[in-house]
Motif scaffolding. Structure first.
Motif, PDB file in Angstrom:
ATOM      1  N   TYR A   1     -25.306 -78.506 -27.848  1.00  0.00           N
ATOM      2  CA  TYR A   1     -26.210 -78.671 -27.605  1.00  0.00           C
ATOM      3  C   TYR A   1     -26.763 -77.384 -28.352  1.00  0.00           C
ATOM      4  CZ  TYR A   1     -25.216 -81.253 -23.039  1.00  0.00           C
ATOM      5  OH  TYR A   1     -24.731 -82.174 -22.955  1.00  0.00           O
TER       6      TYR A   1
ATOM      7  N   LEU B   1     -18.714 -93.074  -7.548  1.00  0.00           N
ATOM      8  CA  LEU B   1     -18.838 -92.085  -9.515  1.00  0.00           C
ATOM      9  C   LEU B   1     -18.000 -93.130 -10.706  1.00  0.00           C
ATOM     10  CD1 LEU B   1     -19.613 -90.128 -10.920  1.00  0.00           C
ATOM     11  CD2 LEU B   1     -17.310 -88.699 -10.550  1.00  0.00           C
TER      12      LEU B   1
ATOM     13  N   LYS C   1     -21.878 -95.200 -12.647  1.00  0.00           N
ATOM     14  CA  LYS C   1     -22.875 -95.067 -11.569  1.00  0.00           C
ATOM     15  C   LYS C   1     -22.369 -93.636 -10.779  1.00  0.00           C
ATOM     16  CE  LYS C   1     -21.778 -98.159  -7.993  1.00  0.00           C
ATOM     17  NZ  LYS C   1     -21.022 -98.755  -7.100  1.00  0.00           N
TER      18      LYS C   1
ATOM     19  N   TRP D   1     -20.165 -74.674 -12.679  1.00  0.00           N
ATOM     20  CA  TRP D   1     -19.391 -75.448 -12.893  1.00  0.00           C
ATOM     21  C   TRP D   1     -18.554 -75.869 -13.474  1.00  0.00           C
ATOM     22  CZ3 TRP D   1     -22.114 -79.721 -10.967  1.00  0.00           C
ATOM     23  CH2 TRP D   1     -23.172 -79.240 -10.533  1.00  0.00           C
TER      24      TRP D   1
ATOM     25  N   THR E   1     -27.353 -82.315   3.396  1.00  0.00           N
ATOM     26  CA  THR E   1     -26.951 -81.488   2.143  1.00  0.00           C
ATOM     27  C   THR E   1     -25.369 -81.429   2.453  1.00  0.00           C
ATOM     28  OG1 THR E   1     -29.350 -81.732   1.583  1.00  0.00           O
ATOM     29  CG2 THR E   1     -27.115 -80.892   0.310  1.00  0.00           C
TER      30      THR E   1
ATOM     31  N   MET F   1     -24.828 -81.583 -19.935  1.00  0.00           N
ATOM     32  CA  MET F   1     -24.646 -80.288 -19.025  1.00  0.00           C
ATOM     33  C   MET F   1     -25.522 -80.783 -17.234  1.00  0.00           C
ATOM     34  SD  MET F   1     -26.798 -77.884 -20.638  1.00  0.00           S
ATOM     35  CE  MET F   1     -28.442 -79.318 -20.950  1.00  0.00           C
ATOM     36  N   PRO F   2     -24.754 -80.499 -16.372  1.00  0.00           N
ATOM     37  CA  PRO F   2     -24.590 -80.438 -15.615  1.00  0.00           C
ATOM     38  C   PRO F   2     -26.360 -79.866 -14.759  1.00  0.00           C
ATOM     39  CG  PRO F   2     -23.376 -79.391 -15.472  1.00  0.00           C
ATOM     40  CD  PRO F   2     -23.551 -79.503 -16.583  1.00  0.00           C
ATOM     41  N   GLN F   3     -26.996 -80.111 -13.967  1.00  0.00           N
ATOM     42  CA  GLN F   3     -28.073 -79.854 -13.928  1.00  0.00           C
ATOM     43  C   GLN F   3     -28.621 -79.480 -12.066  1.00  0.00           C
ATOM     44  OE1 GLN F   3     -30.681 -78.601 -15.829  1.00  0.00           O
ATOM     45  NE2 GLN F   3     -29.868 -79.255 -17.255  1.00  0.00           N
ATOM     46  N   GLY F   4     -27.722 -80.420 -11.542  1.00  0.00           N
ATOM     47  CA  GLY F   4     -27.367 -80.948  -9.597  1.00  0.00           C
ATOM     48  C   GLY F   4     -28.645 -80.455  -9.366  1.00  0.00           C
TER      49      GLY F   4
ATOM     50  N   GLY G   1     -28.485 -89.296  -4.064  1.00  0.00           N
ATOM     51  CA  GLY G   1     -29.007 -88.554  -4.188  1.00  0.00           C
ATOM     52  C   GLY G   1     -28.074 -87.365  -3.359  1.00  0.00           C
TER      53      GLY G   1
ATOM     54  N   PRO H   1     -30.344 -83.905  -7.305  1.00  0.00           N
ATOM     55  CA  PRO H   1     -30.035 -85.468  -7.013  1.00  0.00           C
ATOM     56  C   PRO H   1     -31.427 -86.183  -7.716  1.00  0.00           C
ATOM     57  CG  PRO H   1     -30.009 -84.467  -5.109  1.00  0.00           C
ATOM     58  CD  PRO H   1     -29.840 -83.250  -5.988  1.00  0.00           C
ATOM     59  N   GLU H   2     -31.499 -87.018  -8.022  1.00  0.00           N
ATOM     60  CA  GLU H   2     -32.568 -87.553  -8.086  1.00  0.00           C
ATOM     61  C   GLU H   2     -33.363 -88.628  -6.870  1.00  0.00           C
ATOM     62  OE1 GLU H   2     -31.541 -90.691 -11.290  1.00  0.00           O
ATOM     63  OE2 GLU H   2     -30.553 -89.389 -12.863  1.00  0.00           O
ATOM     64  N   THR H   3     -32.979 -89.083  -6.850  1.00  0.00           N
ATOM     65  CA  THR H   3     -33.738 -89.635  -5.101  1.00  0.00           C
ATOM     66  C   THR H   3     -32.584 -88.400  -3.983  1.00  0.00           C
ATOM     67  OG1 THR H   3     -31.792 -91.103  -4.808  1.00  0.00           O
ATOM     68  CG2 THR H   3     -34.288 -91.279  -6.003  1.00  0.00           C
ATOM     69  N   VAL H   4     -33.351 -88.372  -2.946  1.00  0.00           N
ATOM     70  CA  VAL H   4     -32.693 -88.005  -1.139  1.00  0.00           C
ATOM     71  C   VAL H   4     -32.268 -89.281  -0.240  1.00  0.00           C
ATOM     72  CG1 VAL H   4     -32.596 -86.240   0.014  1.00  0.00           C
ATOM     73  CG2 VAL H   4     -33.561 -85.473  -1.949  1.00  0.00           C
TER      74      VAL H   4
ATOM     75  N   PRO I   1     -22.965 -90.121  -8.112  1.00  0.00           N
ATOM     76  CA  PRO I   1     -23.108 -90.328  -6.839  1.00  0.00           C
ATOM     77  C   PRO I   1     -24.579 -89.337  -6.518  1.00  0.00           C
ATOM     78  CG  PRO I   1     -20.928 -88.775  -7.233  1.00  0.00           C
ATOM     79  CD  PRO I   1     -21.192 -89.568  -8.395  1.00  0.00           C
ATOM     80  N   MET I   2     -25.137 -88.374  -7.412  1.00  0.00           N
ATOM     81  CA  MET I   2     -25.866 -87.730  -7.457  1.00  0.00           C
ATOM     82  C   MET I   2     -27.134 -89.057  -7.737  1.00  0.00           C
ATOM     83  SD  MET I   2     -26.102 -84.489  -9.645  1.00  0.00           S
ATOM     84  CE  MET I   2     -24.729 -83.358  -9.492  1.00  0.00           C
TER      85      MET I   2
ATOM     86  N   GLN J   1     -20.190 -81.264  -5.128  1.00  0.00           N
ATOM     87  CA  GLN J   1     -19.525 -80.356  -4.357  1.00  0.00           C
ATOM     88  C   GLN J   1     -18.325 -79.574  -4.456  1.00  0.00           C
ATOM     89  OE1 GLN J   1     -17.617 -83.035  -1.055  1.00  0.00           O
ATOM     90  NE2 GLN J   1     -17.990 -84.606  -1.930  1.00  0.00           N
TER      91      GLN J   1
ATOM     92  N   ARG K   1     -22.169 -82.914   0.595  1.00  0.00           N
ATOM     93  CA  ARG K   1     -21.371 -82.817   0.017  1.00  0.00           C
ATOM     94  C   ARG K   1     -19.717 -83.183   0.535  1.00  0.00           C
ATOM     95  NH1 ARG K   1     -23.250 -77.125  -2.837  1.00  0.00           N
ATOM     96  NH2 ARG K   1     -25.263 -78.225  -3.215  1.00  0.00           N
TER      97      ARG K   1
ATOM     98  N   GLU L   1     -19.429 -78.028 -24.209  1.00  0.00           N
ATOM     99  CA  GLU L   1     -20.942 -77.971 -24.452  1.00  0.00           C
ATOM    100  C   GLU L   1     -21.698 -77.588 -25.756  1.00  0.00           C
ATOM    101  OE1 GLU L   1     -22.807 -78.872 -20.418  1.00  0.00           O
ATOM    102  OE2 GLU L   1     -21.234 -77.508 -19.655  1.00  0.00           O
TER     103      GLU L   1
END
Lengths: 200, 200
Positions: free
Chosen positions: B135, A177, B185, B64, A16, A1-4, B191, A6-9, B187-188, B195, A20, B132
């Motif tokens: 869930y 990815l 891997k 999404w 951004t 489930m996408p959360q959108g 960071g 990012p864990e780090t910047v 992209p998020m 898109q 993107r 999904e």
């Protein structure tokens, strides 16, 4: 489930919005199903965004993708989204004027890669599916270092998805990815053959 | 690379042709990308085979999947393949006449499942994407034992794909085809936010 989220910047000085817009290099590898299928699913989004799409099919087994080809071509023909171009190695590549002749697979794969390089340089498309492209790399028909350098240095805004088992490490390193489609269970384990509508 | 060679031939008294016609229950699970995307890719084949398709989207994040929805709807509208029906829980389900009201998610998920049961019993479609759907099972909104019994006993010829992380073991046991999309891997991690054209 996408959360959108990012864990780090990253500390790359990009906004951004700029980040993107970075083109994505995706690799779908592993022993399980869904590598190509997910690439074609991504093409639905690219179509919807209005991007010109190209598919290069690198393994000669035309039966296996006829459903996807028919569907993506039909989508392209609606004129409501991106155009769709489809090249098949197994039929002598679409841009070559002498299709159907039996030729050397290694040479044919190399020709396919040469055309991809021309397309990338010319920015002919925005979304590339290089389907089962890991195999010509694995078999030494296409040089991995050349692929990595070309994809790394490709003109901006071109998204590329590479599918196939045993993706080379240098490609995985370069990719943004990477998903490994891991086989948990497959109907063929139970002796079923593929069936139309599901397998092709 | 598909080989089409089953590893064993089951002692089930069926011919290969009969076995090929067995409906498939597929589960796309795991932490990686491509679970839903591969399900929509499978829908391209189903469309090409002329099968009526239905998508049930169980998680409220409409942004999404808009690309896939637009593309599959456009395909359905070409009239060249199967029809496409698309239901979104996040918008009150398409068959309900009072959309847009803010309601209890658990009740809404249960209503979605009840409609799927009606569709399966009525053989309304040949290809079902329950997107999904793990869930609501995980959160206890839909009873796993009921899902397993319903899918096990569904009328013949109806293919079902369930997507989402943490697929329940009983569903995995029942399924014919299970793939774990394993994140290598993303992209998020670096960071990047999602898109348009790639993530939705």
């Amino acid at each position: 489930m996408p959360q959108g989220k990012p864990e780090t910047v990253p500390d790359d000085g990009l906004t951004t919005r700029q980040r993107r817009r970075q083109p994505v290099l995706a690799v779908h590898t592993g022993q399980g199903k869904g590598k190509s299928t997910a690439a074609f699913g991504m093409a639905l989004r690219a179509w919807s965004a209005g991007w010109p799409i190209v598919v290069y099919q690198f393994v000669k087994s035309p039966k296996w993708k006829v459903g996807e080809e028919a569907a993506l071509r039909a989508l392209g023909e609606t004129g409501k989204g991106g155009h769709v171009t489809w090249h098949k190695m197994g039929e002598g590549w679409s841009w070559i004027q002498r299709p159907g002749t039996e030729r050397d697979h290694a040479a044919e794969a190399a020709e396919g890669w040469a055309q991809i390089k021309r397309d990338l340089a010319a920015e002919s498309y925005r979304f590339y599916v290089l389907d089962e492209f890991t195999y010509p790399m694995k078999w030494g028909w296409v040089d991995v270092a050349d692929v990595v350098a070309t994809l790394r240095d490709r003109p901006d805004g071109q998204h590329v998805v590479v599918t196939g088992r045993d993706a080379p490490a240098a490609l995985v390193d370069l990719a943004d990815l990477v998903t490994d489609m891991t086989k948990v269970k497959h109907p063929m384990d139970a002796g079923r053959k593929g069936q139309q509508g599901i397998e092709w």
